[in-house]
Scaffold this motif. Structure first.
Motif, mmCIF file in Angstrom:
data_model
loop_
_atom_site.group_PDB
_atom_site.id
_atom_site.type_symbol
_atom_site.label_atom_id
_atom_site.label_comp_id
_atom_site.label_asym_id
_atom_site.label_seq_id
_atom_site.Cartn_x
_atom_site.Cartn_y
_atom_site.Cartn_z
ATOM 1 N N ASP A 145 0.831 -1.214 0.000
ATOM 2 C CA ASP A 145 0.000 0.000 0.000
ATOM 3 C C ASP A 145 0.861 1.258 0.000
ATOM 4 O O ASP A 145 0.399 2.330 -0.377
ATOM 5 N N LEU A 146 2.086 1.111 0.456
ATOM 6 C CA LEU A 146 2.986 2.263 0.528
ATOM 7 C C LEU A 146 3.483 2.621 -0.864
ATOM 8 O O LEU A 146 3.615 1.744 -1.728
ATOM 9 N N PRO A 147 3.781 3.897 -1.095
ATOM 10 C CA PRO A 147 4.375 4.283 -2.380
ATOM 11 C C PRO A 147 5.696 3.537 -2.587
ATOM 12 O O PRO A 147 6.388 3.200 -1.612
ATOM 13 N N SER A 148 6.035 3.294 -3.841
ATOM 14 C CA SER A 148 7.242 2.512 -4.117
ATOM 15 C C SER A 148 8.493 3.164 -3.536
ATOM 16 O O SER A 148 9.399 2.464 -3.070
ATOM 17 N N ALA A 149 8.549 4.488 -3.521
ATOM 18 C CA ALA A 149 9.721 5.164 -2.943
ATOM 19 C C ALA A 149 9.825 4.860 -1.443
ATOM 20 O O ALA A 149 10.917 4.607 -0.923
ATOM 21 N N ALA A 150 8.697 4.853 -0.746
ATOM 22 C CA ALA A 150 8.694 4.533 0.686
ATOM 23 C C ALA A 150 9.075 3.073 0.907
ATOM 24 O O ALA A 150 9.825 2.752 1.828
ATOM 25 N N GLN A 151 8.558 2.177 0.069
ATOM 26 C CA GLN A 151 8.927 0.766 0.173
ATOM 27 C C GLN A 151 10.433 0.592 0.037
ATOM 28 O O GLN A 151 11.062 -0.121 0.827
ATOM 29 N N GLN A 152 11.006 1.248 -0.952
ATOM 30 C CA GLN A 152 12.443 1.108 -1.193
ATOM 31 C C GLN A 152 13.249 1.645 -0.025
ATOM 32 O O GLN A 152 14.236 1.041 0.391
ATOM 33 N N LYS A 153 12.827 2.770 0.532
ATOM 34 C CA LYS A 153 13.543 3.348 1.678
ATOM 35 C C LYS A 153 13.479 2.422 2.883
ATOM 36 O O LYS A 153 14.481 2.235 3.587
ATOM 37 N N LEU A 154 12.314 1.845 3.125
ATOM 38 C CA LEU A 154 12.187 0.913 4.249
ATOM 39 C C LEU A 154 13.043 -0.330 4.030
ATOM 40 O O LEU A 154 13.706 -0.813 4.965
ATOM 41 N N LEU A 155 13.039 -0.847 2.826
ATOM 42 C CA LEU A 155 13.869 -2.020 2.528
ATOM 43 C C LEU A 155 15.360 -1.703 2.664
ATOM 44 O O LEU A 155 16.120 -2.503 3.209
ATOM 45 N N ASN A 156 15.757 -0.535 2.201
ATOM 46 C CA ASN A 156 17.166 -0.133 2.325
ATOM 47 C C ASN A 156 17.578 -0.006 3.787
ATOM 48 O O ASN A 156 18.656 -0.455 4.184
ATOM 49 N N ARG A 157 16.728 0.619 4.596
ATOM 50 C CA ARG A 157 17.054 0.773 6.023
ATOM 51 C C ARG A 157 17.127 -0.587 6.713
ATOM 52 O O ARG A 157 17.992 -0.832 7.531
ATOM 53 N N ARG A 158 16.193 -1.471 6.371
ATOM 54 C CA ARG A 158 16.209 -2.810 6.974
ATOM 55 C C ARG A 158 17.503 -3.536 6.603
ATOM 56 O O ARG A 158 18.130 -4.171 7.449
ATOM 57 N N ALA A 159 17.911 -3.425 5.348
ATOM 58 C CA ALA A 159 19.147 -4.076 4.902
ATOM 59 C C ALA A 159 20.364 -3.488 5.612
ATOM 60 O O ALA A 159 21.259 -4.225 6.041
ATOM 61 N N MET A 160 20.388 -2.178 5.773
ATOM 62 C CA MET A 160 21.518 -1.543 6.480
ATOM 63 C C MET A 160 21.573 -1.981 7.939
ATOM 64 O O MET A 160 22.642 -2.262 8.471
ATOM 65 N N ARG A 161 20.405 -2.029 8.595
ATOM 66 C CA ARG A 161 20.381 -2.471 9.992
ATOM 67 C C ARG A 161 20.821 -3.922 10.104
ATOM 68 O O ARG A 161 21.544 -4.297 11.024
ATOM 69 N N ASP A 162 20.378 -4.759 9.168
ATOM 70 C CA ASP A 162 20.769 -6.169 9.190
ATOM 71 C C ASP A 162 22.271 -6.327 9.020
ATOM 72 O O ASP A 162 22.882 -7.192 9.639
ATOM 73 N N GLN A 163 22.874 -5.485 8.197
ATOM 74 C CA GLN A 163 24.330 -5.539 8.007
ATOM 75 C C GLN A 163 25.071 -5.108 9.266
ATOM 76 O O GLN A 163 26.118 -5.652 9.593
ATOM 77 N N MET A 164 24.506 -4.145 9.984
ATOM 78 C CA MET A 164 25.160 -3.643 11.191
ATOM 79 C C MET A 164 24.976 -4.570 12.374
ATOM 80 O O MET A 164 25.822 -4.626 13.253
ATOM 81 N N ASN A 165 23.878 -5.278 12.420
ATOM 82 C CA ASN A 165 23.557 -6.138 13.560
ATOM 83 C C ASN A 165 23.214 -7.549 13.107
ATOM 84 O O ASN A 165 22.105 -8.018 13.333
ATOM 85 N N PRO A 166 24.142 -8.230 12.477
ATOM 86 C CA PRO A 166 23.807 -9.589 12.042
ATOM 87 C C PRO A 166 23.702 -10.532 13.244
ATOM 88 O O PRO A 166 24.599 -10.589 14.074
ATOM 89 N N VAL A 167 22.598 -11.209 13.322
ATOM 90 C CA VAL A 167 22.400 -12.189 14.389
ATOM 91 C C VAL A 167 21.944 -13.479 13.726
ATOM 92 O O VAL A 167 20.761 -13.694 13.486
ATOM 93 N N ASP A 168 22.907 -14.313 13.372
ATOM 94 C CA ASP A 168 22.598 -15.602 12.766
ATOM 95 C C ASP A 168 22.842 -16.690 13.797
ATOM 96 O O ASP A 168 23.941 -17.210 13.916
ATOM 97 N N LEU A 169 21.813 -16.954 14.579
ATOM 98 C CA LEU A 169 21.956 -17.946 15.632
ATOM 99 C C LEU A 169 21.942 -19.357 15.066
ATOM 100 O O LEU A 169 22.534 -20.260 15.629
ATOM 101 N N LEU A 170 21.235 -19.553 13.962
ATOM 102 C CA LEU A 170 21.155 -20.863 13.336
ATOM 103 C C LEU A 170 21.829 -20.801 11.976
ATOM 104 O O LEU A 170 21.604 -19.885 11.199
ATOM 105 N N ASP A 171 22.612 -21.779 11.697
ATOM 106 C CA ASP A 171 23.235 -21.885 10.380
ATOM 107 C C ASP A 171 22.183 -22.371 9.402
ATOM 108 O O ASP A 171 21.301 -23.151 9.748
ATOM 109 N N ASN A 172 22.253 -21.943 8.168
ATOM 110 C CA ASN A 172 21.285 -22.386 7.166
ATOM 111 C C ASN A 172 21.279 -23.886 6.978
ATOM 112 O O ASN A 172 20.312 -24.452 6.511
ATOM 113 N N GLU A 173 22.385 -24.547 7.303
ATOM 114 C CA GLU A 173 22.489 -25.994 7.112
ATOM 115 C C GLU A 173 21.969 -26.787 8.301
ATOM 116 O O GLU A 173 21.847 -27.994 8.231
ATOM 117 N N ASP A 174 21.696 -26.083 9.413
ATOM 118 C CA ASP A 174 21.163 -26.766 10.586
ATOM 119 C C ASP A 174 19.756 -27.265 10.282
ATOM 120 O O ASP A 174 18.946 -26.568 9.671
#
Length: 111
Positions: free
Chosen positions: A78-107
């Motif tokens: 429902d959000l404008p595409s520009a807002a969607q992109q900004k939210l996705l970019n911020r989420r990606a930046m936060r994920d890069q700064m605070n990676p918490v991978d408690l489970l390995d993908n192979e587990d």
């Protein structure tokens, strides 16, 4: 210091050199110069406080949007595409700064 005055005679600008705006010389130690510098410092501090508050509010708004999406009050699409992109970019930046991978993908856990 050279000063510029407003219509009421108050100092509104300072310059180390004479200019078209700052024509009147006033001693650096004058009360007028000291008061102007103090007021300018206070305004600068207030502007910095407001800027920090803006940054804090960005996170509040972002969290609110995520809450509305998670609660199905609105859809992400429902959000404008520009807002969607900004939210996705911020989420990606936060994920890069605070990676918490408690489970390995192979587990492979069977619960």
């Amino acid at each position: 210091m050279f000063v510029k005055r407003n219509a009421d005679g108050l100092v509104v600008a300072l310059s180390r050199e004479a200019s078209a705006d700052c024509t009147e010389f006033v001693a650096d130690e004058s009360d007028e110069v000291k008061n102007f510098v103090q007021i300018s410092d206070e305004k600068e501090a207030a502007v910095e406080d407001l800027a920090q508050s803006d940054l804090d509010m960005v996170r509040v708004v972002e969290d609110l949007v995520n809450l509305l999406i998670d609660s199905s009050v609105i859809r992400f699409t429902d959000l404008p595409s520009a807002a969607q992109q900004k939210l996705l970019n911020r989420r990606a930046m936060r994920d890069q700064m605070n990676p918490v991978d408690l489970l390995d993908n192979e587990d492979d856990f069977n619960f």
